[in-house]
Structures are given as C-alpha cells and as structure tokens.
Design a protein around this motif. Structure first.
Motif, PDB file in Angstrom:
ATOM      1  N   ASP A 134       0.679  -1.204  -0.075  1.00 11.19           N
ATOM      2  CA  ASP A 134       0.024   0.001   0.001  1.00 11.19           C
ATOM      3  C   ASP A 134       0.885   1.397  -0.160  1.00 11.19           C
ATOM      4  N   GLN A 135       2.045   1.243   0.087  1.00  7.70           N
ATOM      5  CA  GLN A 135       2.950   2.382   0.133  1.00  7.70           C
ATOM      6  C   GLN A 135       4.395   2.214  -0.769  1.00  7.70           C
ATOM      7  N   PRO A 136       4.649   3.238  -1.292  1.00  5.50           N
ATOM      8  CA  PRO A 136       5.705   3.234  -2.465  1.00  5.50           C
ATOM      9  C   PRO A 136       7.164   3.350  -1.827  1.00  5.50           C
ATOM     10  N   ARG A 137       7.458   3.714  -0.439  1.00  6.53           N
ATOM     11  CA  ARG A 137       8.730   3.884  -0.226  1.00  6.53           C
ATOM     12  C   ARG A 137       9.418   2.615  -0.084  1.00  6.53           C
ATOM     13  N   LEU A 138      10.859   2.719  -0.595  1.00  3.94           N
ATOM     14  CA  LEU A 138      11.819   1.626  -0.829  1.00  3.94           C
ATOM     15  C   LEU A 138      12.197   1.086   0.816  1.00  3.94           C
ATOM     16  N   HIS A 139      12.243   2.175   1.691  1.00  7.11           N
ATOM     17  CA  HIS A 139      12.426   1.705   3.128  1.00  7.11           C
ATOM     18  C   HIS A 139      11.061   1.741   3.790  1.00  7.11           C
ATOM     19  N   ALA A 140      11.000   0.335   4.181  1.00  8.24           N
ATOM     20  CA  ALA A 140       9.670  -0.022   4.728  1.00  8.24           C
ATOM     21  C   ALA A 140      10.019  -0.841   6.098  1.00  8.24           C
ATOM     22  N   HIS A 141      10.688  -0.151   6.979  1.00 11.88           N
ATOM     23  CA  HIS A 141      11.034  -0.516   8.253  1.00 11.88           C
ATOM     24  C   HIS A 141       9.648  -0.415   9.055  1.00 11.88           C
ATOM     25  N   PRO A 142       9.374  -1.312   9.768  1.00  9.04           N
ATOM     26  CA  PRO A 142       7.984  -1.174  10.462  1.00  9.04           C
ATOM     27  C   PRO A 142       7.641  -0.237  11.428  1.00  9.04           C
ATOM     28  N   ASP A 143       8.820   0.458  11.819  1.00  9.85           N
ATOM     29  CA  ASP A 143       8.628   1.877  12.783  1.00  9.85           C
ATOM     30  C   ASP A 143       8.196   3.023  12.222  1.00  9.85           C
ATOM     31  N   ARG A 144       8.572   3.016  10.516  1.00  8.78           N
ATOM     32  CA  ARG A 144       7.987   3.876   9.643  1.00  8.78           C
ATOM     33  C   ARG A 144       7.260   3.878   8.803  1.00  8.78           C
ATOM     34  N   THR A 145       6.395   2.526   8.828  1.00  8.86           N
ATOM     35  CA  THR A 145       5.076   2.373   8.074  1.00  8.86           C
ATOM     36  C   THR A 145       3.896   2.238   8.879  1.00  8.86           C
ATOM     37  N   ASP A 146       2.926   2.578   8.186  1.00  9.14           N
ATOM     38  CA  ASP A 146       1.335   2.563   8.607  1.00  9.14           C
ATOM     39  C   ASP A 146       0.909   1.172   9.284  1.00  9.14           C
ATOM     40  N   ARG A 147       0.840   1.212  10.453  1.00 12.19           N
ATOM     41  CA  ARG A 147       0.339  -0.337  10.796  1.00 12.19           C
ATOM     42  C   ARG A 147      -1.009  -0.547  10.577  1.00 12.19           C
ATOM     43  N   ASP A 148      -1.692   0.481  10.218  1.00  9.94           N
ATOM     44  CA  ASP A 148      -3.015  -0.003   9.573  1.00  9.94           C
ATOM     45  C   ASP A 148      -3.032   0.245   8.190  1.00  9.94           C
ATOM     46  N   ARG A 149      -2.551  -0.827   7.561  1.00  8.58           N
ATOM     47  CA  ARG A 149      -2.222  -1.201   6.256  1.00  8.58           C
ATOM     48  C   ARG A 149      -3.627  -0.904   5.422  1.00  8.58           C
TER      49      ARG A 149
END
Length: 324
Positions: A212-227
């Motif tokens: 659901d998101q375009p960033r290459l960096h997808a560490h769980p601390d910096r992605t929306d937990r409500d996918r």
C-alpha cells in the motif's frame, strides 16, 4: 528491472526457498547514479536511523567478509567502485574512505549541495564508513551468512521490506524465518540452505508482494500499521526483491544481497497473462500468508481488480509501444 516476473509469480503460491543458479556473467551488484531514488532513501536512513540499518553481532569480526565484498565489487563494477586493499573509492559519488574510516571528497558532488555523501559518512562511527559508502554506491543491501553457525552476524540493510534488521542480527537462519507464515519448507531446509549458499556456487531468488505504500524503506517503525487505510487497490504498489549470494568459500560465508524495487502495480502488469498469474497466485494464498503479507483485508477487492485487468485487452495494447 532485474526481477523475473514469470519465474517468480506462480500458482499455487508456496513459501519456499526458490533458489536457482546464477547464469554465468550475471551481475550481482547494481551501481547507483548520484541522487537516484535508492541513494536518496539510503542517505536518509543512514543519516537518521543508522543503528537500525548497520548491525554486527557481538564478537563477530566483519572485516574479512567486508574486504572480500568490496574486492568483489571492484572486480564486477570497476567503473563504480575502486579498492586497493586499504582505500575504497566510489567515483560516481566523488567520495573515498580508508579502512581507518578517513573520509575524502575527491571532487565536487553531482547532486544536492554536493557533499551529502561525505557528510553522511562523517556522521557515522568510523568502523561503519566503508560499509556505508558501499551501500550508497549500489542499490543492494547486504548481510553476511555464516556457514559454521548458520547465523546472520552482520547486516547493512537500509531498505527492509516490513521487517526490522535489528531483530534479526546474530540469529540463526531458522529463527530469522520463524515468524514467516507457512514456513515449514523453509525451516526444514534451513541447514541445507545455509550449507548450499555458503558453498562455491552463486545463487539467486526472487520475492514479491503487493503493498500500500511506495517507499523503498519499509521498516515497521516507519510504515502505517493500519495497512491499506489510504490506498485503494487500483493504486497499489508492486514491491519486489532480487536476492543473490556472493560466495566466500574461503571464509565459510556468503554475502546475501537484496535489491528492492517498487513501482505502481498497474505498471508492472504489462500483459493480461501477468495479471492472471498474479491473480491466481494471490487467490491460492492461505489466510496465514495473506495476513503475513498484509493482504488479508484487501484480498477480495484486489482479486476483483486483477481479474478485470486479466480480461482487459487494453492492458495488452498498452504494453505494445506505438510504431515509429
């Protein structure tokens, strides 16, 4: 893109190693242009969150594997990387690092203010500067696989795919994959896989997901937990990884490389056959795999959208370039 869609996207979907031998002459590293997307995201991570990206297990000496890796990079990509045994230089980034951590900017930079790379490296502990320059020079992230212990004792991972590198360092291969859904095949083969990839041959595998998101960096601390809260399936993203193993048989180790790419899903589905293949693969996923991949809540609308793409001849026409 280096991802092999037709080889990787199959039904029924199974969580399995999926290794294949690298064809002779196939490169394992991808040089980055100054200011490229991968480089910008890696710069941000290594500037702000480096303790979550640059990791070494207590008691492990990474120098032999690191020096073997930078020598490999110089041999495979001599236009992008130089190494004389004590000093590494990334000509495209106009930056060099000695083994003692001394940073030198060798020419004016070619993007931003011109000194972004050197400033990033000087902000890191000296022991990590050579690794960081390598990371910024190439698209790949890196991890050492140790054959004797079966662990990942060293990682340089700035662009993880919804996993935390700091939770994996120093852990056994089986532990690393313990949280993977439907992991029986992976765990059963763990010891054999470690032995295989730390041998003399070169291997590759492919991993994919719809996100659901375009960033290459997808560490769980910096992605929306409500996918999927802000992303309808028609604007979904296609996240892929090409993973390879650089053999270091003299050390009983291998360097695991991870090249992440993200593009709009609609752009990746260049034919109806690809849309159908992806539809069938996702339709065959177990509930556990769907939950693990963050697809459980969007399974039905995603399958409906893919079925529409598979039936739409316009998808095939869009994939054919106009005559000139």
């Amino acid at each position: 893109m280096s991802f092999d869609f037709d080889a990787a996207v199959v039904a029924p979907f199974r969580m399995q190693p999926g290794l294949r031998r690298l064809a002779p002459g196939s490169p394992q590293l991808t040089p980055l242009a100054p200011g490229s997307r991968h480089q910008r995201e890696k710069l941000a991570v290594l500037s702000a969150f480096w303790p979550q990206a640059l990791l070494c297990a207590e008691g492990f000496d990474p120098a032999p594997a690191l020096h073997a890796l930078v020598a490999f990079a110089a041999g495979e990509q001599p236009e992008a990387w130089h190494w004389d045994g004590r000093r590494a230089q990334a000509p495209r980034l106009a930056t060099a690092v000695d083994t003692d951590g001394r940073v030198e900017q060798t020419a004016p930079g070619r993007f931003g203010l011109g000194d972004e790379v050197a400033r990033c490296l000087r902000g890191l502990p000296a022991r990590w500067r050579l690794t960081a320059l390598l990371s910024l020079a190439f698209a790949e992230d890196f991890a050492v696989v140790d054959g004797a212990s079966g662990t990942l004792p060293w990682l340089a991972v700035a662009l993880p795919s919804h996993w935390a590198p700091e939770a994996k360092v120093g852990r056994h291969f089986a532990e690393v994959h313990a949280s993977v859904a439907d992991n029986a095949l992976l765990l059963k083969a763990a010891d054999s896989l470690v032995k295989l990839v730390t041998g003399p041959e070169r291997w590759e595998r492919f991993v994919w997901n719809v996100t659901d998101q375009p960033r290459l960096h997808a560490h769980p601390d910096r992605t929306d937990r409500d996918r999927w809260r802000h992303t309808p399936v028609e604007r979904a993203w296609w996240r892929t990884e090409r993973q390879t193993f650089v053999p270091l048989p003299a050390l009983g180790q291998a360097v695991f490389t991870i090249q992440v790419e993200v593009q709009p899903l609609a752009q990746a589905l260049t034919t109806r056959e690809r849309a159908r293949a992806l539809h069938d693969a996702i339709a065959s996923m177990s509930p556990a795999v769907l939950a693990y991949r963050g697809l459980q809540s969007v399974r039905e609308p995603l399958l409906a959208w893919l079925a529409g793409r598979a039936a739409d001849r316009a998808a095939d026409r869009a994939a054919v370039p106009p005559a000139t």
